[in-house]
Design an enzyme around this catalytic site. Structure first.
Site, PDB file in Angstrom:
ATOM      1  N   CYS A 198       4.180  -9.326  -9.693  1.00  0.00           N
ATOM      2  CA  CYS A 198       5.375  -8.534  -9.350  1.00  0.00           C
ATOM      3  C   CYS A 198       5.950  -7.805 -10.558  1.00  0.00           C
ATOM      4  O   CYS A 198       6.688  -6.840 -10.399  1.00  0.00           O
ATOM      5  CB  CYS A 198       6.417  -9.429  -8.704  1.00  0.00           C
ATOM      6  SG  CYS A 198       7.077 -10.702  -9.793  1.00  0.00           S
ATOM      7  N   GLN A 210       9.960  -7.854  -2.733  1.00  0.00           N
ATOM      8  CA  GLN A 210       8.728  -7.802  -3.517  1.00  0.00           C
ATOM      9  C   GLN A 210       7.533  -8.215  -2.663  1.00  0.00           C
ATOM     10  O   GLN A 210       6.484  -7.566  -2.690  1.00  0.00           O
ATOM     11  CB  GLN A 210       8.838  -8.709  -4.744  1.00  0.00           C
ATOM     12  CG  GLN A 210       7.591  -8.716  -5.593  1.00  0.00           C
ATOM     13  CD  GLN A 210       7.358  -7.384  -6.297  1.00  0.00           C
ATOM     14  OE1 GLN A 210       8.219  -6.891  -7.004  1.00  0.00           O
ATOM     15  NE2 GLN A 210       6.185  -6.795  -6.097  1.00  0.00           N
ATOM     16  N   ARG A 264       6.953  -0.736  -3.939  1.00  0.00           N
ATOM     17  CA  ARG A 264       8.348  -1.168  -3.770  1.00  0.00           C
ATOM     18  C   ARG A 264       9.168  -0.005  -3.208  1.00  0.00           C
ATOM     19  O   ARG A 264      10.008  -0.177  -2.321  1.00  0.00           O
ATOM     20  CB  ARG A 264       8.963  -1.601  -5.121  1.00  0.00           C
ATOM     21  CG  ARG A 264       8.400  -2.873  -5.736  1.00  0.00           C
ATOM     22  CD  ARG A 264       8.766  -4.121  -4.966  1.00  0.00           C
ATOM     23  NE  ARG A 264      10.195  -4.310  -4.821  1.00  0.00           N
ATOM     24  CZ  ARG A 264      11.004  -4.898  -5.717  1.00  0.00           C
ATOM     25  NH1 ARG A 264      10.504  -5.363  -6.838  1.00  0.00           N
ATOM     26  NH2 ARG A 264      12.293  -5.048  -5.464  1.00  0.00           N
ATOM     27  N   ARG A 314      21.255  -8.762  -6.089  1.00  0.00           N
ATOM     28  CA  ARG A 314      20.370  -9.623  -6.880  1.00  0.00           C
ATOM     29  C   ARG A 314      21.259 -10.593  -7.629  1.00  0.00           C
ATOM     30  O   ARG A 314      22.110 -10.188  -8.431  1.00  0.00           O
ATOM     31  CB  ARG A 314      19.527  -8.805  -7.859  1.00  0.00           C
ATOM     32  CG  ARG A 314      18.885  -9.668  -8.932  1.00  0.00           C
ATOM     33  CD  ARG A 314      17.893  -8.944  -9.785  1.00  0.00           C
ATOM     34  NE  ARG A 314      16.689  -8.638  -9.020  1.00  0.00           N
ATOM     35  CZ  ARG A 314      15.527  -8.265  -9.567  1.00  0.00           C
ATOM     36  NH1 ARG A 314      15.419  -8.155 -10.881  1.00  0.00           N
ATOM     37  NH2 ARG A 314      14.483  -8.008  -8.815  1.00  0.00           N
ATOM     38  N   HIS A 328      12.330 -13.722  -3.050  1.00  0.00           N
ATOM     39  CA  HIS A 328      12.236 -12.305  -3.452  1.00  0.00           C
ATOM     40  C   HIS A 328      11.502 -11.542  -2.344  1.00  0.00           C
ATOM     41  O   HIS A 328      10.379 -11.071  -2.527  1.00  0.00           O
ATOM     42  CB  HIS A 328      11.497 -12.201  -4.790  1.00  0.00           C
ATOM     43  CG  HIS A 328      11.666 -10.882  -5.485  1.00  0.00           C
ATOM     44  ND1 HIS A 328      12.476  -9.866  -5.008  1.00  0.00           N
ATOM     45  CD2 HIS A 328      11.100 -10.385  -6.634  1.00  0.00           C
ATOM     46  CE1 HIS A 328      12.418  -8.835  -5.830  1.00  0.00           C
ATOM     47  NE2 HIS A 328      11.596  -9.118  -6.811  1.00  0.00           N
ATOM     48  N   ASP A 352       3.027 -15.061 -11.411  1.00  0.00           N
ATOM     49  CA  ASP A 352       4.325 -14.567 -11.867  1.00  0.00           C
ATOM     50  C   ASP A 352       4.653 -15.291 -13.177  1.00  0.00           C
ATOM     51  O   ASP A 352       3.969 -16.257 -13.552  1.00  0.00           O
ATOM     52  CB  ASP A 352       5.382 -14.873 -10.785  1.00  0.00           C
ATOM     53  CG  ASP A 352       6.751 -14.240 -11.054  1.00  0.00           C
ATOM     54  OD1 ASP A 352       6.856 -13.383 -11.956  1.00  0.00           O
ATOM     55  OD2 ASP A 352       7.717 -14.615 -10.365  1.00  0.00           O
TER      56      ASP A 352
HETATM   57  N1   CP Z   1       9.435  -7.167  -9.591  1.00  0.00           N
HETATM   58  C1   CP Z   1      10.758  -6.941  -9.776  1.00  0.00           C
HETATM   59  O1   CP Z   1      11.597  -7.281  -8.948  1.00  0.00           O
HETATM   60  O2   CP Z   1      11.052  -6.284 -10.922  1.00  0.00           O
HETATM   61  P1   CP Z   1      12.504  -6.058 -11.541  1.00  0.00           P
HETATM   62  O3   CP Z   1      12.999  -7.391 -12.011  1.00  0.00           O
HETATM   63  O4   CP Z   1      12.239  -5.097 -12.657  1.00  0.00           O
HETATM   64  O5   CP Z   1      13.405  -5.486 -10.493  1.00  0.00           O
HETATM   65  N1  NVA Z   2      10.294 -14.957 -10.729  1.00  0.00           N
HETATM   66  C1  NVA Z   2      10.775 -13.825 -11.474  1.00  0.00           C
HETATM   67  C2  NVA Z   2      10.588 -12.556 -10.708  1.00  0.00           C
HETATM   68  C3  NVA Z   2      11.044 -11.313 -11.425  1.00  0.00           C
HETATM   69  C4  NVA Z   2      10.906 -10.084 -10.586  1.00  0.00           C
HETATM   70  C5  NVA Z   2      12.263 -14.036 -11.801  1.00  0.00           C
HETATM   71  O1  NVA Z   2      12.991 -14.504 -10.926  1.00  0.00           O
HETATM   72  O2  NVA Z   2      12.680 -13.744 -12.925  1.00  0.00           O
END
Ligand code: CP
Ligand code: NVA
Length: 300
Positions: A259, A131, A287, A101, A128, A219
Protein backbone atom coordinates in the site's frame (compact mmCIF):
# COMPACT_ATOMS: atom_id res chain seq x y z
CA UNK A 1 -32.77 7.67 1.06
CA UNK A 2 -30.59 6.85 4.09
CA UNK A 3 -27.02 8.05 3.88
CA UNK A 4 -24.39 5.38 3.27
CA UNK A 5 -21.05 5.30 5.10
CA UNK A 6 -17.97 3.36 4.08
CA UNK A 7 -16.17 2.30 7.27
CA UNK A 8 -15.27 -1.29 6.34
CA UNK A 9 -14.96 -3.39 3.18
CA UNK A 10 -17.87 -5.45 4.51
CA UNK A 11 -20.12 -2.36 4.35
CA UNK A 12 -20.40 -3.23 0.64
CA UNK A 13 -21.86 -6.38 -0.88
CA UNK A 14 -20.07 -8.33 -3.59
CA UNK A 15 -22.44 -6.87 -6.21
CA UNK A 16 -21.84 -3.34 -4.95
CA UNK A 17 -18.07 -3.85 -5.19
CA UNK A 18 -18.44 -5.15 -8.75
CA UNK A 19 -20.57 -2.13 -9.71
CA UNK A 20 -18.10 0.22 -8.03
CA UNK A 21 -15.22 -1.35 -10.00
CA UNK A 22 -17.13 -1.10 -13.29
CA UNK A 23 -17.54 2.62 -12.59
CA UNK A 24 -13.88 2.94 -11.52
CA UNK A 25 -12.89 1.24 -14.79
CA UNK A 26 -14.95 3.75 -16.81
CA UNK A 27 -13.41 6.58 -14.80
CA UNK A 28 -9.89 5.25 -15.40
CA UNK A 29 -10.45 4.78 -19.16
CA UNK A 30 -11.83 8.31 -19.53
CA UNK A 31 -15.27 7.07 -20.66
CA UNK A 32 -16.94 8.63 -17.59
CA UNK A 33 -17.00 12.42 -17.79
CA UNK A 34 -19.75 13.40 -15.35
CA UNK A 35 -19.49 15.84 -12.45
CA UNK A 36 -21.67 14.30 -9.71
CA UNK A 37 -19.96 16.38 -7.02
CA UNK A 38 -20.66 19.76 -8.65
CA UNK A 39 -21.22 22.28 -5.86
CA UNK A 40 -20.33 19.70 -3.21
CA UNK A 41 -17.57 19.60 -0.61
CA UNK A 42 -15.74 16.69 1.00
CA UNK A 43 -14.21 17.46 4.41
CA UNK A 44 -11.03 15.45 5.02
CA UNK A 45 -9.99 15.12 8.68
CA UNK A 46 -6.44 13.88 9.22
CA UNK A 47 -4.98 12.96 12.63
CA UNK A 48 -2.12 11.06 10.90
CA UNK A 49 0.20 11.73 7.96
CA UNK A 50 -0.83 10.91 4.41
CA UNK A 51 0.43 11.29 0.86
CA UNK A 52 -1.78 9.00 -1.24
CA UNK A 53 -5.07 9.24 0.66
CA UNK A 54 -4.96 13.00 0.97
CA UNK A 55 -3.95 13.70 -2.62
CA UNK A 56 -6.17 11.08 -4.26
CA UNK A 57 -9.30 12.19 -2.36
CA UNK A 58 -8.60 15.88 -2.94
CA UNK A 59 -7.85 15.47 -6.65
CA UNK A 60 -10.71 13.00 -7.02
CA UNK A 61 -13.27 15.38 -5.52
CA UNK A 62 -12.02 18.16 -7.83
CA UNK A 63 -12.15 15.96 -10.93
CA UNK A 64 -15.78 15.06 -10.10
CA UNK A 65 -16.69 18.75 -10.04
CA UNK A 66 -16.52 19.24 -6.27
CA UNK A 67 -13.92 20.37 -3.80
CA UNK A 68 -12.16 18.98 -0.75
CA UNK A 69 -11.21 20.68 2.49
CA UNK A 70 -8.07 19.46 4.26
CA UNK A 71 -8.63 19.61 8.03
CA UNK A 72 -5.71 18.63 10.20
CA UNK A 73 -7.16 17.44 13.48
CA UNK A 74 -4.51 19.60 15.18
CA UNK A 75 -6.02 22.73 13.62
CA UNK A 76 -9.72 22.08 14.18
CA UNK A 77 -11.27 21.99 17.64
CA UNK A 78 -11.63 18.20 17.48
CA UNK A 79 -7.92 18.00 18.31
CA UNK A 80 -8.40 20.01 21.49
CA UNK A 81 -11.39 18.16 22.79
CA UNK A 82 -14.52 19.32 20.96
CA UNK A 83 -16.78 16.25 21.14
CA UNK A 84 -17.04 14.06 18.05
CA UNK A 85 -20.88 14.24 17.98
CA UNK A 86 -20.67 18.06 17.92
CA UNK A 87 -18.07 18.01 15.14
CA UNK A 88 -20.24 15.56 13.19
CA UNK A 89 -23.38 17.67 13.47
CA UNK A 90 -21.65 20.95 12.61
CA UNK A 91 -19.78 19.55 9.58
CA UNK A 92 -23.05 17.97 8.39
CA UNK A 93 -24.49 21.50 8.09
CA UNK A 94 -21.63 22.69 5.84
CA UNK A 95 -20.29 19.84 3.72
CA UNK A 96 -21.63 16.81 1.84
CA UNK A 97 -19.26 14.07 2.99
CA UNK A 98 -16.47 13.45 5.50
CA UNK A 99 -13.33 11.38 5.01
CA UNK A 100 -11.45 10.76 8.26
CA UNK A 101 -8.05 9.23 9.07
CA UNK A 102 -7.39 8.71 12.76
CA UNK A 103 -6.18 6.26 15.41
CA UNK A 104 -9.23 4.87 17.22
CA UNK A 105 -11.74 3.18 14.93
CA UNK A 106 -14.47 3.80 17.50
CA UNK A 107 -14.14 7.52 16.85
CA UNK A 108 -14.92 7.02 13.18
CA UNK A 109 -17.98 4.97 14.08
CA UNK A 110 -19.09 7.68 16.48
CA UNK A 111 -18.60 10.35 13.83
CA UNK A 112 -20.65 8.30 11.37
CA UNK A 113 -23.45 7.78 13.91
CA UNK A 114 -23.84 11.50 14.49
CA UNK A 115 -23.23 12.80 10.96
CA UNK A 116 -26.16 13.09 8.58
CA UNK A 117 -23.80 12.86 5.59
CA UNK A 118 -21.66 9.93 4.35
CA UNK A 119 -18.51 9.18 6.36
CA UNK A 120 -15.55 7.39 4.76
CA UNK A 121 -12.81 5.61 6.72
CA UNK A 122 -9.47 6.86 5.36
CA UNK A 123 -7.53 4.53 7.73
CA UNK A 124 -7.74 3.75 11.42
CA UNK A 125 -5.61 1.53 13.63
CA UNK A 126 -8.18 -1.19 12.88
CA UNK A 127 -8.68 -1.01 9.13
CA UNK A 128 -7.90 0.61 5.78
CA UNK A 129 -10.81 -0.27 3.51
CA UNK A 130 -10.17 2.34 0.76
CA UNK A 131 -6.71 0.88 0.20
CA UNK A 132 -7.96 -2.69 0.00
CA UNK A 133 -10.65 -1.67 -2.52
CA UNK A 134 -7.89 -0.21 -4.71
CA UNK A 135 -5.83 -3.37 -4.19
CA UNK A 136 -8.74 -5.57 -5.28
CA UNK A 137 -9.26 -3.39 -8.36
CA UNK A 138 -5.53 -3.82 -9.12
CA UNK A 139 -5.82 -7.59 -8.74
CA UNK A 140 -8.77 -7.63 -11.15
CA UNK A 141 -6.82 -5.50 -13.62
CA UNK A 142 -3.67 -7.65 -13.44
CA UNK A 143 -5.18 -11.14 -13.12
CA UNK A 144 -8.67 -10.44 -14.57
CA UNK A 145 -10.38 -11.75 -11.40
CA UNK A 146 -9.83 -12.70 -7.78
CA UNK A 147 -12.13 -15.72 -8.17
CA UNK A 148 -10.20 -18.89 -7.44
CA UNK A 149 -7.08 -16.92 -6.58
CA UNK A 150 -4.89 -17.35 -3.51
CA UNK A 151 -3.79 -14.13 -1.83
CA UNK A 152 -0.93 -14.11 0.67
CA UNK A 153 -0.46 -11.52 3.38
CA UNK A 154 3.03 -11.50 4.91
CA UNK A 155 3.92 -9.51 8.03
CA UNK A 156 1.95 -7.47 10.50
CA UNK A 157 -1.67 -8.39 11.27
CA UNK A 158 -2.49 -4.70 11.05
CA UNK A 159 -5.19 -2.44 9.60
CA UNK A 160 -4.41 -3.64 6.07
CA UNK A 161 -4.54 -7.30 7.07
CA UNK A 162 -7.90 -6.76 8.77
CA UNK A 163 -9.37 -5.16 5.66
CA UNK A 164 -8.04 -8.00 3.49
CA UNK A 165 -9.82 -10.45 5.81
CA UNK A 166 -13.08 -8.54 5.35
CA UNK A 167 -12.53 -8.58 1.59
CA UNK A 168 -12.03 -12.36 1.66
CA UNK A 169 -15.30 -12.64 3.60
CA UNK A 170 -17.26 -10.60 1.04
CA UNK A 171 -15.62 -11.89 -2.15
CA UNK A 172 -14.69 -15.49 -1.39
CA UNK A 173 -11.05 -15.70 -2.54
CA UNK A 174 -8.52 -17.65 -0.46
CA UNK A 175 -6.48 -15.53 1.96
CA UNK A 176 -3.41 -16.96 3.70
CA UNK A 177 -1.80 -14.80 6.36
CA UNK A 178 1.69 -15.22 7.77
CA UNK A 179 2.18 -13.19 10.96
CA UNK A 180 4.59 -13.59 13.87
CA UNK A 181 3.16 -14.61 17.23
CA UNK A 182 1.74 -11.58 19.00
CA UNK A 183 1.17 -9.66 15.75
CA UNK A 184 -1.95 -11.44 14.51
CA UNK A 185 -4.91 -9.59 12.96
CA UNK A 186 -8.03 -8.66 14.94
CA UNK A 187 -9.47 -11.83 16.43
CA UNK A 188 -13.02 -10.45 16.15
CA UNK A 189 -12.66 -9.68 12.44
CA UNK A 190 -10.96 -13.03 11.76
CA UNK A 191 -13.60 -15.04 13.60
CA UNK A 192 -16.50 -13.12 12.07
CA UNK A 193 -15.10 -13.80 8.59
CA UNK A 194 -14.55 -17.50 9.35
CA UNK A 195 -18.10 -17.81 10.70
CA UNK A 196 -19.36 -16.21 7.47
CA UNK A 197 -17.56 -18.92 5.48
CA UNK A 198 -14.39 -17.06 4.43
CA UNK A 199 -11.49 -19.19 3.21
CA UNK A 200 -8.80 -18.05 5.65
CA UNK A 201 -5.71 -19.49 7.22
CA UNK A 202 -2.99 -18.11 9.43
CA UNK A 203 0.53 -19.40 9.98
CA UNK A 204 3.83 -18.13 11.34
CA UNK A 205 5.63 -19.38 8.21
CA UNK A 206 5.76 -16.90 5.29
CA UNK A 207 6.75 -19.75 2.92
CA UNK A 208 3.53 -21.62 3.73
CA UNK A 209 1.36 -18.56 3.05
CA UNK A 210 3.13 -17.65 -0.20
CA UNK A 211 3.28 -21.18 -1.70
CA UNK A 212 1.35 -21.01 -5.00
CA UNK A 213 -0.09 -17.55 -4.22
CA UNK A 214 -1.29 -15.34 -7.07
CA UNK A 215 -0.88 -12.16 -5.04
CA UNK A 216 1.74 -11.46 -2.39
CA UNK A 217 1.11 -8.40 -0.24
CA UNK A 218 2.83 -6.84 2.73
CA UNK A 219 3.04 -3.59 4.66
CA UNK A 220 5.37 -1.78 7.05
CA UNK A 221 6.30 -3.50 10.30
CA UNK A 222 5.60 -0.40 12.40
CA UNK A 223 2.46 1.49 11.44
CA UNK A 224 1.73 5.14 12.17
CA UNK A 225 1.57 5.57 15.94
CA UNK A 226 3.92 2.60 16.54
CA UNK A 227 7.18 4.44 15.87
CA UNK A 228 8.48 3.69 19.36
CA UNK A 229 8.02 -0.04 18.81
CA UNK A 230 10.03 0.01 15.57
CA UNK A 231 13.15 -1.64 17.01
CA UNK A 232 11.24 -4.40 18.81
CA UNK A 233 9.18 -4.99 15.70
CA UNK A 234 12.28 -5.27 13.48
CA UNK A 235 13.34 -8.15 15.71
CA UNK A 236 9.92 -9.79 15.83
CA UNK A 237 9.52 -9.63 12.03
CA UNK A 238 12.94 -11.02 11.15
CA UNK A 239 12.36 -13.62 8.41
CA UNK A 240 9.20 -11.91 7.12
CA UNK A 241 10.90 -9.85 4.38
CA UNK A 242 9.34 -10.38 0.96
CA UNK A 243 12.47 -11.09 -1.10
CA UNK A 244 13.09 -12.85 -4.45
CA UNK A 245 13.46 -16.26 -2.74
CA UNK A 246 10.03 -15.91 -1.14
CA UNK A 247 8.48 -14.66 -4.40
CA UNK A 248 9.86 -17.79 -6.17
CA UNK A 249 7.49 -19.91 -4.06
CA UNK A 250 4.46 -18.01 -5.40
CA UNK A 251 2.76 -18.68 -8.71
CA UNK A 252 5.13 -17.71 -11.55
CA UNK A 253 2.63 -15.02 -12.65
CA UNK A 254 2.09 -13.70 -9.11
CA UNK A 255 1.95 -9.96 -8.52
CA UNK A 256 3.38 -8.07 -5.57
CA UNK A 257 1.33 -5.38 -3.80
CA UNK A 258 2.24 -2.87 -1.07
CA UNK A 259 0.00 0.00 0.00
CA UNK A 260 3.05 2.28 0.52
CA UNK A 261 4.96 3.94 2.07
CA UNK A 262 7.50 1.08 1.94
CA UNK A 263 10.65 0.44 3.91
CA UNK A 264 13.05 -1.23 1.48
CA UNK A 265 15.22 -3.79 3.26
CA UNK A 266 12.60 -4.38 5.97
CA UNK A 267 9.24 -5.80 4.84
CA UNK A 268 10.31 -5.91 1.16
CA UNK A 269 13.58 -5.88 -0.73
CA UNK A 270 14.26 -3.19 -3.33
CA UNK A 271 14.49 -5.76 -6.12
CA UNK A 272 10.98 -7.08 -5.40
CA UNK A 273 9.25 -3.69 -5.09
CA UNK A 274 11.07 -2.41 -8.20
CA UNK A 275 10.88 -5.76 -10.03
CA UNK A 276 8.64 -7.03 -12.84
CA UNK A 277 6.06 -8.60 -10.53
CA UNK A 278 5.45 -5.39 -8.59
CA UNK A 279 2.20 -3.54 -9.30
CA UNK A 280 2.62 -0.95 -6.54
CA UNK A 281 2.46 2.14 -8.79
CA UNK A 282 -0.75 0.95 -10.49
CA UNK A 283 -2.05 0.15 -7.02
CA UNK A 284 -1.32 3.69 -5.83
CA UNK A 285 -2.87 5.18 -8.98
CA UNK A 286 -5.98 3.06 -8.54
CA UNK A 287 -6.68 4.75 -5.21
CA UNK A 288 -7.77 7.75 -7.28
CA UNK A 289 -10.08 5.90 -9.68
CA UNK A 290 -11.69 3.68 -7.06
CA UNK A 291 -12.23 6.53 -4.59
CA UNK A 292 -13.77 8.68 -7.33
CA UNK A 293 -16.22 5.82 -7.93
CA UNK A 294 -16.86 5.68 -4.18
CA UNK A 295 -17.40 9.46 -3.91
CA UNK A 296 -19.74 9.42 -6.93
CA UNK A 297 -21.70 6.56 -5.37
CA UNK A 298 -21.96 7.92 -1.81
CA UNK A 299 -22.08 11.68 -2.46
CA UNK A 300 -23.22 12.00 -6.08
N1 CP B 1 -1.43 3.82 1.33
C1 CP B 1 -1.79 4.97 1.95
O1 CP B 1 -2.86 5.08 2.54
O2 CP B 1 -0.88 5.97 1.83
P1 CP B 1 -0.89 7.35 2.62
O3 CP B 1 -0.58 7.05 4.05
O4 CP B 1 0.19 8.13 1.93
O5 CP B 1 -2.23 8.00 2.48
N1 NVA C 1 -0.31 0.06 8.20
C1 NVA C 1 0.13 1.34 7.74
C2 NVA C 1 -0.57 1.73 6.47
C3 NVA C 1 -0.15 3.06 5.90
C4 NVA C 1 -0.93 3.43 4.68
C5 NVA C 1 -0.14 2.39 8.83
O1 NVA C 1 -1.20 2.33 9.45
O2 NVA C 1 0.72 3.25 9.07
Amino acid sequence: MAKRDFLAVSDLTRDEILRLFDLAGRIKSGAYREAPLAGKTLAMIFAKSSTRTRVSFEVGAYQLGGQALFLSSRDIHLGRGEPIPDTARVLSRYVDGIMIRTFDHGEVEELARHATIPVINGLTDLSHPCQVLADLFTVREALSTWEGKRIAWVGDGNNMANSWIEAAQVLGFELRLACPEGYEPSRAIFERALAAGACLSITEAPEEAVEGAHVVSTDVWASMGQEEEAEARRNAFRGYTVDPDLMKLADPKAIFLHCLPAHRGEEVTADVIEGPQSRVWDEAENRLHVQKALLATLMG
